[in-house]
Design a protein around this motif. Structure first.
Motif, mmCIF file in Angstrom:
data_model
loop_
_atom_site.group_PDB
_atom_site.id
_atom_site.type_symbol
_atom_site.label_atom_id
_atom_site.label_comp_id
_atom_site.label_asym_id
_atom_site.label_seq_id
_atom_site.Cartn_x
_atom_site.Cartn_y
_atom_site.Cartn_z
ATOM 1 N N PHE A 136 13.158 0.213 -11.280
ATOM 2 C CA PHE A 136 12.627 -0.650 -10.224
ATOM 3 C C PHE A 136 11.922 0.180 -9.151
ATOM 4 N N ILE A 137 12.535 1.272 -8.755
ATOM 5 C CA ILE A 137 11.946 2.154 -7.742
ATOM 6 C C ILE A 137 10.657 2.791 -8.258
ATOM 7 N N LYS A 138 10.699 3.296 -9.484
ATOM 8 C CA LYS A 138 9.538 3.994 -10.040
ATOM 9 C C LYS A 138 8.400 3.036 -10.373
ATOM 10 N N MET A 150 0.848 -1.195 0.000
ATOM 11 C CA MET A 150 0.000 0.000 0.000
ATOM 12 C C MET A 150 0.883 1.244 0.000
ATOM 13 N N THR A 151 0.606 2.177 -0.893
ATOM 14 C CA THR A 151 1.427 3.375 -0.999
ATOM 15 C C THR A 151 0.862 4.502 -0.158
ATOM 16 N N ASP A 152 1.719 5.422 0.191
ATOM 17 C CA ASP A 152 1.345 6.609 0.941
ATOM 18 C C ASP A 152 1.734 7.814 0.104
ATOM 19 N N GLU A 153 0.737 8.515 -0.438
ATOM 20 C CA GLU A 153 1.011 9.626 -1.344
ATOM 21 C C GLU A 153 1.750 10.761 -0.660
ATOM 22 N N ASN A 154 1.728 10.794 0.675
ATOM 23 C CA ASN A 154 2.431 11.854 1.399
ATOM 24 C C ASN A 154 3.928 11.556 1.541
ATOM 25 N N LYS A 155 4.303 10.303 1.267
ATOM 26 C CA LYS A 155 5.709 9.931 1.385
ATOM 27 C C LYS A 155 6.442 10.198 0.080
ATOM 28 N N SER A 156 7.701 10.516 0.201
ATOM 29 C CA SER A 156 8.587 10.613 -0.957
ATOM 30 C C SER A 156 9.990 10.294 -0.454
ATOM 31 N N ALA A 157 10.349 9.028 -0.559
ATOM 32 C CA ALA A 157 11.600 8.555 0.027
ATOM 33 C C ALA A 157 12.800 9.321 -0.503
ATOM 34 N N LYS A 158 13.744 9.579 0.377
ATOM 35 C CA LYS A 158 15.030 10.136 -0.024
ATOM 36 C C LYS A 158 15.935 8.961 -0.378
ATOM 37 N N VAL A 159 16.454 8.958 -1.593
ATOM 38 C CA VAL A 159 17.324 7.879 -2.053
ATOM 39 C C VAL A 159 18.768 8.331 -1.880
ATOM 40 N N ILE A 160 19.530 7.562 -1.102
ATOM 41 C CA ILE A 160 20.904 7.951 -0.759
ATOM 42 C C ILE A 160 21.859 6.812 -1.095
ATOM 43 N N LEU A 218 8.154 2.746 -5.012
ATOM 44 C CA LEU A 218 8.841 2.549 -3.738
ATOM 45 C C LEU A 218 9.051 3.859 -2.979
ATOM 46 N N LYS A 219 9.104 4.968 -3.693
ATOM 47 C CA LYS A 219 9.258 6.242 -2.987
ATOM 48 C C LYS A 219 8.033 6.563 -2.155
ATOM 49 N N GLU A 220 6.893 6.014 -2.554
ATOM 50 C CA GLU A 220 5.668 6.241 -1.780
ATOM 51 C C GLU A 220 5.527 5.239 -0.641
ATOM 52 N N LYS A 221 6.351 4.223 -0.625
ATOM 53 C CA LYS A 221 6.256 3.190 0.411
ATOM 54 C C LYS A 221 7.286 3.366 1.530
ATOM 55 N N TYR A 222 8.357 4.098 1.220
ATOM 56 C CA TYR A 222 9.456 4.226 2.181
ATOM 57 C C TYR A 222 9.776 5.691 2.463
ATOM 58 N N ASP A 223 10.445 5.908 3.591
ATOM 59 C CA ASP A 223 10.971 7.235 3.918
ATOM 60 C C ASP A 223 12.401 7.392 3.405
ATOM 61 N N TYR A 224 13.151 6.292 3.451
ATOM 62 C CA TYR A 224 14.536 6.305 2.979
ATOM 63 C C TYR A 224 14.818 5.034 2.188
#
Length: 286
Positions: free
Chosen positions: A131-133, A1-11, A137-143
């Protein structure tokens, strides 16, 4: 389940020199953020797969890992030449490639066999990004933290291509300082040539004593003068024998001597990200 408020920082965590504590820093920051309630994904893009071994270090887990390798449920699948969109592969889903480690912490497993997928295929630089897009995955994770190889390779390029930021772990010694200075220039060239929109979070000193010797202070000052445009973290990743020799593994959150240290580093990482994002926003409005 995705969270539209999230946008993971990829480091990405990168250094061409081995033995500087790159992987230990990466997994320690990952577990620290997870313990703070952040959703974290580690992508082990290093053929040495040390990040994976950190979490799969018991007989039972080793056997489970080897089964996943046979089924190609590792980073190798992302780089296979016949795959461009992982989520479209009828035999592989996101759930197959992402393994749960603990509450809030997942991993895409590393695999030494990834070296067999190093082909002259221009699409490979896009593989981790796709893979991320494709799997949101940016909507599923914080980092999303990527442990890169200690070499410049297609896996490093692909990691930087999808990253928002990168961290350079470095020891305070003559050879590490020389290597870090060279790496900064190499990454700059790669970013410019490949038009990669990734920013340096900075350099984190690793394996340092709490009190530097005079020689180390001189080496530190010399490196910082040569790389004056880089941000050097105020918090250093201190030497701790527990991380090297204890049975609890090389993760700083698991030891009373190092947990405060890694928490301070994580707080500075968060502050540094906020600072760079404010600067970027101000530049876009001016």
């Amino acid at each position: 389940m995705t969270d539209e408020n999230k946008s993971a920082k990829v480091i990405s965590f990168i250094n061409m020199k081995g033995g500087v504590g790159k992987t230990t820093l990466c997994v320690s920051i990952a577990e620290c953020f997870a313990l703070q309630g952040k959703k974290v994904l580690i992508i082990d893009a290093d053929p040495q797969f040390n990040a994976t071994q950190t979490f799969y270090d018991t007989d039972e887990r080793i056997d489970f890992y080897l089964e996943l390798v046979k089924k190609e449920r590792t980073i190798r699948t992302i780089f296979k030449t016949y795959n461009t969109l992982i989520s479209d592969d009828e035999n592989t889903t996101t759930g197959d490639l992402i393994q749960n480690i603990s509450d809030n912490l997942d991993i895409v497993l590393g695999d030494i066999n990834i070296i067999n997928e190093n082909h002259s295929d221009s699409s490979q630089i896009h593989r981790i990004d796709n893979f991320i897009k494709d799997n949101h995955l940016k909507e599923k994770y914080d980092y999303i933290l990527i442990d890169c190889p200690p070499t410049i390779s297609i896996y490093t390029d692909a990691s930087l291509f999808c990253s928002d930021f990168y961290i350079l772990p470095s020891k305070i010694d003559k050879y590490s300082g020389f290597g870090t200075a060279n790496l900064v220039n190499v990454v700059k060239q790669l970013i410019r040539k490949a038009r990669i929109a990734v920013l340096p979070l900075g350099i984190i000193y690793t394996d340092t004593p709490k009190d530097l010797l005079e020689k180390q202070k001189n080496l530190k000052n010399d490196m910082e003068s040569k790389l004056s445009e880089m941000y050097f973290f105020n918090n250093q990743f201190h030497t701790a024998n527990d991380l090297k020799h204890s049975g609890k593994g090389n993760v700083a959150t698991r030891y009373s001597r190092t947990i405060d240290n890694i928490q301070n580093i994580c707080n500075e990482v968060s502050s540094r990200i906020q600072e760079l994002e404010r600067e970027k926003k101000n530049e876009s409005t001016n």
